[in-house]
Write an enzyme that holds these catalytic residues in place. Structure first.
Site, PDB file in Angstrom:
ATOM      1  N   GLY A   1       0.860  -1.183   0.000  1.00  0.00           N
ATOM      2  CA  GLY A   1       0.000   0.000   0.000  1.00  0.00           C
ATOM      3  C   GLY A   1       0.895   1.230   0.000  1.00  0.00           C
TER       4      GLY A   1
ATOM      5  N   ARG B   1      -3.983   6.062 -10.083  1.00  0.00           N
ATOM      6  CA  ARG B   1      -4.583   4.733 -10.265  1.00  0.00           C
ATOM      7  C   ARG B   1      -5.877   4.930 -11.061  1.00  0.00           C
ATOM      8  NH1 ARG B   1      -0.330   4.023  -8.315  1.00  0.00           N
ATOM      9  NH2 ARG B   1       0.307   2.595  -6.648  1.00  0.00           N
TER      10      ARG B   1
ATOM     11  N   LEU C   1      12.314  11.599 -11.928  1.00  0.00           N
ATOM     12  CA  LEU C   1      12.758  11.309 -13.290  1.00  0.00           C
ATOM     13  C   LEU C   1      13.269   9.877 -13.452  1.00  0.00           C
ATOM     14  CD1 LEU C   1      14.841  14.608 -13.755  1.00  0.00           C
ATOM     15  CD2 LEU C   1      12.430  14.225 -14.357  1.00  0.00           C
TER      16      LEU C   1
ATOM     17  N   ALA D   1       9.259   2.052  -5.284  1.00  0.00           N
ATOM     18  CA  ALA D   1      10.394   2.972  -5.398  1.00  0.00           C
ATOM     19  C   ALA D   1       9.963   4.414  -5.134  1.00  0.00           C
ATOM     20  CB  ALA D   1      11.023   2.851  -6.788  1.00  0.00           C
ATOM     21  N   GLY D   2       8.809   4.812  -5.686  1.00  0.00           N
ATOM     22  CA  GLY D   2       8.324   6.175  -5.469  1.00  0.00           C
ATOM     23  C   GLY D   2       7.964   6.430  -4.007  1.00  0.00           C
ATOM     24  N   ASP D   3       7.395   5.432  -3.349  1.00  0.00           N
ATOM     25  CA  ASP D   3       7.071   5.577  -1.931  1.00  0.00           C
ATOM     26  C   ASP D   3       8.362   5.649  -1.102  1.00  0.00           C
ATOM     27  OD1 ASP D   3       4.397   5.252  -2.729  1.00  0.00           O
ATOM     28  OD2 ASP D   3       4.550   3.077  -2.523  1.00  0.00           O
TER      29      ASP D   3
END
Length: 321
Positions: free
Chosen positions: A35, A169, A230, A261-263
């Site tokens: 999540g 999403r 990026l 990765a973004g979290d």
């Protein structure tokens, strides 16, 4: 009481252990906590900060598993409600040798989708320094969107610094147009906005990092910094006073799973700012946390401790282009 708050829907994730087999074909899976918002809480906690996670769970085995995993990661559960009326969400994820994995959700009508905003009135903000928000929770139901807006009002009332990751999403929204309008309106309340470059193109029509940053700086007076992710090239940063720069990413020998990765990026950024680091230093930690995340199969099991981060920084080279 905690330094960090977030609200979202935690999910029991079953990740395939069989590379390049479809979810239909795969037979062997490993269970993880997942999540987007809970991933950020795990990362911030792993860097040594106190955290609380706000959500609703079903009284079922997946809900029990999530509570155990949150406690194992030292994440506070004071603001988690439980119900026998609705179930806890879960998802399946395949494993791929290249690109992003496929994901199938079982979350419609979940306990989190029926979150009651009265829970938010119980929150103690006295020690809170940061709150992280994403575009996923407000997409899961009208109740969640209403609770999200009320949470933002409380954060503004208590002058809590906020980060916002669009985390698009499309399958959760009624239409692409509703998604874009709602996400951009919610983003206007955040102090730091974290769009990916692909998200920027969807939300405002350009892949130019500076144009994306300028759009969000003009979109809301509360926004002080926009950081455009990026990928392996790092992140473009623009401040409200016009200062801008690109912080290079880190080279990675093997990518196992890009999800999370973004979290991890958000967790690295927030924890560094709470540690008193400059924005540029915080983005270096954010890039490093994202680079470590893609080298593990779970959504958050690759997030480092502060000691592991230091070892990585000492042994790694930034991607300079």
């Amino acid at each position: 009481m905690s330094e960090f708050l977030t609200i979202g829907e935690p999910i029991a994730l079953f990740g395939s252990e069989e590379v390049d087999k479809s979810l239909k074909e795969a037979k062997h899976f490993q269970k993880f906590l997942a999540g987007a918002e809970v991933n950020v809480a795990v990362g911030v906690s792993r860097y040594g900060h106190s955290t609380q996670y706000i959500t609703a769970l079903g009284k079922d085995p997946f809900g029990d598993f999530i509570i155990d995993e949150l406690k194992k990661n030292q994440i506070g559960t004071d603001y988690i409600s439980e119900t026998t009326d609705y179930w806890t969400a879960f998802q399946l994820k395949d494993r791929v040798s290249q690109g992003d994995p496929s994901i199938h959700y079982f979350r419609k009508g979940s306990a989190a989708a029926h979150f009651e905003k009265s829970v938010l009135d119980k929150i103690d903000f006295s020690e809170t320094k940061f709150a992280h928000l994403s575009g996923i929770f407000p997409a899961i139901s009208e109740e969640a969107l209403e609770s999200f807006r009320y949470f933002v009002e409380l954060l503004e009332e208590h002058k809590i610094m906020t980060t916002f990751d669009p985390n698009l999403r499309p399958q959760l929204w009624k239409s692409k147009e509703v998604m874009i309008e709602t996400i951009n309106e919610l983003a206007s309340h955040a102090n730091v906005i974290l769009p990916g470059i692909n998200e920027g193109e969807i939300l405002m029509g350009s892949r130019d990092p500076e144009e994306i940053a300028d759009f969000y700086l003009a979109n809301g007076k509360a926004t002080q910094v926009v950081i455009v992710k990026l990928g392996e090239e790092g992140a473009f940063v623009k401040h409200r006073d016009g200062e801008s720069y690109t912080v290079p990413g880190f080279s990675v020998e093997q990518v196992v799973d890009t999800v999370g990765a973004g979290d991890g990026f958000a967790a690295g950024l927030i924890s560094a700012l709470m540690d008193g680091e400059s924005m540029k230093e915080a983005v270096i930690r954010a890039n490093a946390t994202g680079a470590l995340a893609v080298q593990s199969p779970g959504d958050n099991d690759g997030y480092p401790t502060i000691e592991e981060l230091q070892k990585f920084l000492e042994s790694s080279k930034e991607v300079v282009r």
